[in-house]
Design a protein around this motif. Sequence first.
Motif, short mmCIF file in Angstrom:
data_model
loop_
_atom_site.label_atom_id
_atom_site.label_comp_id
_atom_site.label_asym_id
_atom_site.label_seq_id
_atom_site.Cartn_x
_atom_site.Cartn_y
_atom_site.Cartn_z
N PRO A 1 0.84 -1.20 0.00
CA PRO A 1 0.00 0.00 0.00
C PRO A 1 0.89 1.26 0.00
CG PRO A 1 -0.69 -1.55 1.70
CD PRO A 1 0.63 -2.04 1.19
N ASN A 2 0.38 2.33 -0.57
CA ASN A 2 1.15 3.59 -0.58
C ASN A 2 0.58 4.62 0.37
OD1 ASN A 2 -1.16 4.34 -1.93
ND2 ASN A 2 -0.17 4.56 -3.94
N THR A 3 -0.29 4.16 1.28
CA THR A 3 -0.86 5.04 2.29
C THR A 3 -0.29 4.69 3.66
OG1 THR A 3 -2.73 3.52 2.52
CG2 THR A 3 -3.01 5.40 1.03
N PRO A 4 -0.31 5.63 4.61
CA PRO A 4 0.25 5.36 5.94
C PRO A 4 -0.54 4.26 6.67
CG PRO A 4 -0.06 7.72 5.60
CD PRO A 4 -0.76 7.03 4.47
N TYR A 5 0.16 3.51 7.50
CA TYR A 5 -0.48 2.47 8.31
C TYR A 5 -1.26 3.12 9.45
CZ TYR A 5 -1.08 -1.44 11.53
OH TYR A 5 -1.60 -2.38 12.38
N GLU A 6 -2.50 2.68 9.64
CA GLU A 6 -3.35 3.19 10.71
C GLU A 6 -3.67 2.05 11.68
OE1 GLU A 6 -4.28 6.23 11.34
OE2 GLU A 6 -3.52 7.17 9.49
N SER B 1 4.20 -2.03 6.89
CA SER B 1 4.32 -1.52 5.52
C SER B 1 3.34 -2.22 4.58
CB SER B 1 5.76 -1.70 5.00
OG SER B 1 6.04 -3.05 4.69
N TRP B 2 2.88 -3.39 4.98
CA TRP B 2 1.85 -4.13 4.24
C TRP B 2 0.46 -3.93 4.84
CZ3 TRP B 2 2.81 -6.25 -0.33
CH2 TRP B 2 4.14 -6.59 -0.66
N HIS B 3 0.37 -3.05 5.84
CA HIS B 3 -0.89 -2.80 6.56
C HIS B 3 -1.39 -4.05 7.26
CE1 HIS B 3 -2.16 1.17 4.35
NE2 HIS B 3 -0.90 1.17 4.75
N ARG B 4 -0.48 -4.82 7.81
CA ARG B 4 -0.80 -6.01 8.59
C ARG B 4 -0.39 -5.77 10.05
NH1 ARG B 4 -1.78 -7.17 3.49
NH2 ARG B 4 -2.27 -9.34 2.97
N THR B 5 -1.02 -6.52 10.97
CA THR B 5 -0.78 -6.31 12.40
C THR B 5 0.28 -7.25 12.94
OG1 THR B 5 -2.52 -7.87 13.03
CG2 THR B 5 -3.16 -5.56 12.80
N GLN C 1 10.83 -5.27 16.37
CA GLN C 1 10.84 -3.96 15.72
C GLN C 1 10.96 -4.10 14.21
OE1 GLN C 1 10.82 -0.63 16.85
NE2 GLN C 1 10.17 -1.30 18.88
N GLU C 2 11.85 -4.97 13.76
CA GLU C 2 12.05 -5.16 12.33
C GLU C 2 10.84 -5.84 11.68
OE1 GLU C 2 16.96 -5.47 12.47
OE2 GLU C 2 15.74 -7.28 12.18
N LEU C 3 10.29 -6.83 12.36
CA LEU C 3 9.10 -7.51 11.84
C LEU C 3 7.92 -6.56 11.78
CD1 LEU C 3 7.64 -10.07 10.89
CD2 LEU C 3 7.31 -10.69 13.30
N SER C 4 7.76 -5.75 12.81
CA SER C 4 6.66 -4.79 12.86
C SER C 4 6.74 -3.80 11.69
CB SER C 4 6.71 -4.02 14.18
OG SER C 4 5.73 -3.01 14.22
N ALA C 5 7.93 -3.29 11.43
CA ALA C 5 8.09 -2.32 10.35
C ALA C 5 7.67 -2.93 9.01
CB ALA C 5 9.54 -1.84 10.29
N GLU C 6 8.07 -4.19 8.78
CA GLU C 6 7.73 -4.84 7.52
C GLU C 6 6.23 -5.14 7.44
OE1 GLU C 6 8.39 -6.23 3.71
OE2 GLU C 6 9.62 -5.02 5.04
N LEU C 7 5.65 -5.65 8.53
CA LEU C 7 4.22 -5.96 8.53
C LEU C 7 3.38 -4.70 8.35
CD1 LEU C 7 4.00 -8.60 11.41
CD2 LEU C 7 3.75 -9.03 8.95
#
Length: 342
Positions: free
Chosen positions: A37-42, A179-183, A171-177
């Motif tokens: 996605p190209n939108t910010p993660y919410e 970026s895909w809009h996954r939790t 932290q690294e896993l969170s950043a990648e997830l």
Amino acid sequence: MKRFLILSIAALATLASCTKEIAQVPDGYGAKEFVKPNTPYEPDVSFKRIAYLPAYRALTEIDTTALDDLTHVIFSFLKPKADASLVLDDSKMTVKNAVALIKRHKCKAIIALNGDSKIYNTLLSNPQSRQLFIKNIVTYMLENQFDGVDMDWEYPNASSGGDVTFGIFMQELSAELHSWHRTLSMAVTAGVYAGPVREGINQAAIDACDFVNLMAYDGIGWKSNPDHSPESLANEVLDLWLGEKKLPKNKAVLGLPAYGKGRATGSTTDVSMSFKDLLVKGAAPTGTSFVSGGITYYYNGIPTIENKTITAKTRANGIMFWELGQDAAGENSLIKAARKKL
């Protein structure tokens, strides 16, 4: 001209039919390439109603109507191998069917990981293997259409540096997830006992998560109480994680047991029985203990679950059940009783 018009209409009808069929295929089904996605993660900060669904459960073992009272279902467990590849526990339900079932009931489908601590320690301590592990997790999640990942490593240990490596990994896993809009979530110890296991979850890991499942059960003997999951333990777990561990309230999810636990006289070995099996043997759905085979099983009946749900609504931001296949069906369902209190 008339013949050309008829052929044109037939071609359009065929195209429309094909378009309709394609639209019925689930998004991303069979895909091997994905676009971020190209939108910010919410982050989702709504109150969560969660239950684990172990891979070893067959569809006939669960009351699927209970999924209508949940927001998230965590399919478990995926395990890492020494080469950072992933393998699912022996399963009676295919991943595809599990995800389809979960999403049919409008729930978020999460994949949970657990496994051998030695493998985790080795993979996470090396930057290259850690990145490969993260890549494999994210690929598995995307290809199987999961909405997030739940880490259930029991447990990172501060005495072996697991707190540091786990924090970096999360932290690294969170950043990648994200970026895909996954939790990203994790299941953690009740934490009432001080020591390296409790300290194995540091602030970096907490900050990385969207929510944290607090396993406020399996506490036989805590303060000499034979009940493994009384209301008092739930409050002490929340005291510890919200206070000392600085877990934000909007990330706290209170764990609830859909099973009873006890010990034979003179034994130090715990035995358990599902809530639905306790009821079959004669336990009251509103009770807290039941004797079977000379063992007293302590369990959370409907009133206890209702009270804990109220506590979670006040002090936390969600409830979590271990696990879906142990709950009773119909009017005695603990999951349904919790939903009614909300």
